[in-house]
Design an enzyme around this catalytic site. Structure first.
Site, PDB file in Angstrom:
ATOM      1  N   GLU A 260       6.604   1.398  28.847  1.00  0.00           N
ATOM      2  CA  GLU A 260       5.672   0.336  29.189  1.00  0.00           C
ATOM      3  C   GLU A 260       5.939  -0.312  30.547  1.00  0.00           C
ATOM      4  O   GLU A 260       4.998  -0.764  31.199  1.00  0.00           O
ATOM      5  CB  GLU A 260       5.699  -0.750  28.095  1.00  0.00           C
ATOM      6  CG  GLU A 260       5.051  -0.341  26.790  1.00  0.00           C
ATOM      7  CD  GLU A 260       3.561  -0.095  26.928  1.00  0.00           C
ATOM      8  OE1 GLU A 260       2.875  -0.898  27.576  1.00  0.00           O
ATOM      9  OE2 GLU A 260       3.086   0.926  26.393  1.00  0.00           O
TER      10      GLU A 260
ATOM     11  N   SER B 242     -14.020   0.357 -35.570  1.00  0.00           N
ATOM     12  CA  SER B 242     -13.082   0.805 -36.608  1.00  0.00           C
ATOM     13  C   SER B 242     -11.631   0.824 -36.154  1.00  0.00           C
ATOM     14  O   SER B 242     -10.728   1.006 -36.983  1.00  0.00           O
ATOM     15  CB  SER B 242     -13.488   2.193 -37.100  1.00  0.00           C
ATOM     16  OG  SER B 242     -14.732   2.134 -37.777  1.00  0.00           O
TER      17      SER B 242
END
Length: 852
Positions: free
Chosen positions: A208, A475
């Site tokens: 950079e 059920s």
């Protein structure tokens, strides 16, 4: 003009006391003269000010008298001093103006200006455009100066990059330790200069801002180099901003690409360099930089991508992070790992060029590139489970610190199987059977959640139908009725009469409207006879049934109504599945859980105790209940759920097929399945023994095979007890072992040769019939194709199990598995898990008889 008359020098000329080489004016004389001049000039003003205290004292507001006197005294002292200072300044300016050296310098400057201006003016008169150029240049300089002042005057007070507040990050790991999901944004720690890894600092500087330690905030050489490279490339390929400028932009300014921002950035960069040392600037940059995936700062990025703190970065990982800051969204390694690695290689080359690392070190890092260990995007299907885990974490530790890691119970293999089974069945039959939603939860018998599918598509609906949807169980609720009856002394072989039954004004009916007369509890439960369940609930009392349900983990509201026996109350799939898990495990109760451990920075915040479920106090009743549940799968409404290992479960269907359920257990798995529609609209005749049982079968078949392959035991509990002997069969003695059995076993020796094909499940070895284990054979075209495949090929068959079945191999491959895998037959009742998995694979691939 000077306030003092000039002295005369030795030559008679007036001489000022500042003249170099001449004697200075005596201090006493200078002070006296100043005092006289000050008195002469100040006296009138002083006299005027002297009346201020009297005026203030005369005012009616006596409380301000003291303040007025003090102010007047202060003014009396300050006034002469200020006026004296002004007079001295004027005197000094006059002396300087009259000084011979000043006059000579001014004359020389004027002469030089006239000498330079005359030819320039003459040239301007001869060349008119030169005047225009000079005026334009002056105007441009003035405008630039004005714009610079404007840019500095309009610096934003609260500019810079603003990070929105987010929830604490949660990294979610599966049961095997693999990280598969994250929630929130990892914040990481703010590094101090001494905590910045040197390898990361070198990597950032190399890629950079190579001259970071040489410039003062603005790198003119770097700007010139970037301009040349961009011009050669025909576009913007390289930026000329220094790390300091980037930090200024992130901290104080906006990201707009405007001239004003550039001017502000340059001036602030110079100012920042004058205020902070280089290491502090670099550290602040690393703490503020964006690295993609919603994370800011080097430590947060290290935690996010590599699952470690920044201090443990390797060279290849540091190079990857340094490469991200230029294009974090485009190169984020969780989405573009190849691009991130390519950029990391460029960073390593830059580090070699700057001498930060040797070429050998860079080459070694390239051979072992960084690998992302923590995903940043949750797999869509696991989101229902992750939501549930996030809620559990908040319950266990509250808001908690940032960046927590949770180790869960999720089995990613089983999760994938569950998602695929639900999706495949709904894709095949959903539209035709008018069913749009499904849910599945798989648990171990101790309550550990192994898989969870909360709906068909998390992107469409985040509503979790495992934990949030309350539906009538139908059920399924009979489990609590029958278990209560078994506790009260009933047995699986106890007999009741299936007949029209009425409780008050309510008269329940059986599915299909038929009545069977006298039936055992085993048969009534297996075939889900409603009238028997209602009779049992009336016999034992509904409060006792509710107490049984509560003890097994049902927390939803259970009204004391006769219809509760048939599942009229609403509850969730997770509650019902945990109840069935308690029965399967023989435990008093089972607590579902998905979190094993929570850590923050490797320090445990919570660890689930390693405790086994408490054994049930009613073991005799539990054994009878296992018998009933096994009968459902063996001979009742759940026959579609039969698998190769002992299993039990129960179907459930509500009125008009609005809900269809199957919950059962096999091996160490307890699995619950629900199908229905979110708007509660009816399905097209879907019952619990239909699609839910088939989904359960598909999932359990593949899950057991996957767990066996992974080395997990298939059974972590005793198999369900066999049915108790019926009274009428109690006097029949077991036959003694036949001594000829050994001779028959010996006769079933290994057969080898080229067999004929009777059907795809039956071979013929010179008149001796061999049935392939696990295959229900097909005749016709399928048999002919198998015959052609086996022509002139050697097949070896050895006895396998009971019933005269053989396991045959061809070129080292299991022939039964080969047939089922290619859709040449159906799996039979004696199919092993690997054979069932092969059949399921054929179904998934839609080949052979499964072709649509």
């Amino acid at each position: 003009m000077s306030e003092w008359p000039p002295e005369s020098g030795p030559d008679g000329r007036p001489r000022d006391w500042l003249d170099l080489g001449g004697p200075a004016r005596p201090a006493a004389e200078t002070g006296a003269s100043q005092a006289q001049a000050a008195s002469a000039h100040v006296a009138p003003a002083h006299a005027g000010q002297g009346h201020a205290p009297q005026t203030a004292a005369a005012a009616p507001e006596a409380r301000f008298a003291g303040f007025g006197r003090t102010a007047a005294g202060f003014g009396a002292r300050l006034g002469p001093a200020l006026r004296g200072g002004v007079l001295r300044a004027r005197a000094t300016a006059g002396r300087l103006a009259g000084h011979p050296a000043t006059r000579r310098a001014a004359a020389a400057t004027a002469a030089a200006w006239r000498t330079a201006w005359r030819p320039a003016a003459a040239l301007a008169r001869r060349v008119p455009w030169l005047r225009v150029t000079a005026a334009a240049a002056a105007l441009v300089v003035g405008l630039l100066l004005t714009y610079t002042i404007y840019a500095l005057a309009t610096l934003p007070v609260n500019g810079g990059l603003t990070v929105e507040p987010t929830a604490s990050a949660l990294v979610v790991r599966a049961a095997d330790g693999q990280a598969f999901a994250t929630r929130g944004v990892i914040k990481g720690a703010k590094l101090a200069p001494k905590e910045v890894p040197p390898v990361l600092a070198k990597a950032i500087v190399a890629i950079e801002d190579r001259r970071f330690y040489d410039h003062s905030g603005i790198d003119l050489r770097g700007l010139f180099r970037a301009a040349l490279r961009n011009a050669a490339a025909g576009g913007t390929r390289e930026g000329g901003s220094t790390l300091t400028q980037q930090l200024v932009r992130m901290s104080y300014l906006s990201q707009d690409r405007t001239l004003k921002r550039k001017v502000q950035e340059a001036v602030l960069a110079l100012w920042l360099e004058s205020q902070l040392p280089k290491d502090e600037i670099l550290t602040r940059y690393l703490n503020a930089a964006y690295f993609g995936a919603g994370v800011y700062g080097a430590d947060a990025a290290t935690q996010r991508y590599f699952g470690k703190p920044a201090k443990d970065l390797t060279l290849s990982e540091a190079a990857m992070l340094a490469g991200l800051v230029r294009a974090p969204s485009q190169l984020a390694p969780h989405r573009n790992l190849d691009g991130a690695r390519g950029r990391a290689a460029q960073v390593l080359d830059a580090m070699v060029e700057t001498g930060a690392v040797t070429k050998a070190e860079a080459d070694a890092a390239k051979r072992a590139p960084a690998t992302v260990r923590v995903p940043t995007e949750t797999p869509v299907g696991t989101n229902y489970f992750v939501d549930n885990v996030a809620d559990s974490v908040r319950t266990l530790i509250g808001a908690g610190p940032a960046d927590a890691t949770v180790r869960t119970t999720l089995d990613l293999t089983l999760q994938n199987i569950a998602e695929s089974v639900i999706a495949r069945r709904l894709d095949q039959d959903g539209e035709r059977r008018k069913v749009s939603q499904g849910a599945l939860v798989a648990m171990a018998t101790d309550g550990a959640i192994l898989a969870m599918v909360g709906g068909r598509d998390y992107a469409d609906s985040q509503f979790n139908r495992v934990t949030q949807a309350k539906r009538q169980p139908g059920s399924l609720f009979k489990l609590f009725v029958y278990l209560t009856a078994l506790r009260e002394g009933y047995r699986p072989d106890s007999t009741l009469v299936d007949r029209p039954t009425q409780v008050g004004e309510w008269e329940p009916e059986n599915y299909g409207g038929r009545y069977r007369g006298a039936v055992t509890l085993r048969s009534a439960f297996a075939h889900s006879i409603n009238t028997v369940a209602v009779q049992l609930a009336e016999a034992v009392g509904m409060p006792a049934v509710i107490e049984t349900a509560r003890g097994l983990g049902i927390t939803s509201d259970l009204p004391n109504l006769p219809s509760l026996a048939l599942g009229s109350a609403e509850t969730t799939l997770l509650e019902l599945t945990r109840a069935y898990a308690a029965v399967a495990a023989g435990a008093e109760t089972v607590e579902p859980y998905g979190v094993r451990q929570i850590l923050a920075r490797e320090q445990p915040l919570y660890t689930r105790p390693q405790t086994a479920p408490t054994p049930a106090r009613d073991q005799a009743a539990r054994t009878g209940m296992l018998d009933l549940l096994s009968a459902v799968v063996r001979e009742g409404t759940g026959k579609n759920a039969r698998v190769s290992v002992p299993a039990g479960g129960k179907t459930g269907t509500t009125q008009d097929s609005r809900d269809a359920w199957f919950i059962g257990f096999a091996g160490d798995l307890v699995v619950g399945v629900w199908l229905g529609n979110d708007d509660n609209s009816p399905m097209a005749g879907v019952t619990g023994g239909d699609l839910p049982a088939l989904i359960w079968h598909d999932f359990v078949t593949q899950a057991l095979a996957a767990r066996a392959k992974a080395g997990r035991p298939e059974t972590a509990r005793p198999a369900p007890a066999p049915p108790a002997p019926r009274p009428e069969a109690a006097s029949i003695a077991e036959p003694e072992a036949d001594p000829r059995a050994n001779r028959d076993q010996a006769a079933r020796a290994v057969l080898r040769g080229t067999p004929g094909v009777i059907d795809t499940g039956t071979l013929d070895f010179d008149g001796r019939t061999v049935r392939l284990i696990g295959v229900d054979g097909l005749s016709g075209r399928n048999a002919r194709e198998l015959g052609r495949y086996l022509r002139r090929r050697d097949v070896a068959c050895a006895p396998a199990g009971e019933g005269g079945a053989y396991r045959c191999s061809l070129d080292g491959q299991d022939l039964s598995e080969l047939i089922l895998f290619n859709g040449g037959g159906r799996a039979s009742a004696d199919a092993t898990p690997d054979l069932l998995a092969a059949e399921e694979q054929a179904r998934s691939n839609r080949i052979g008889i499964w072709r649509r």
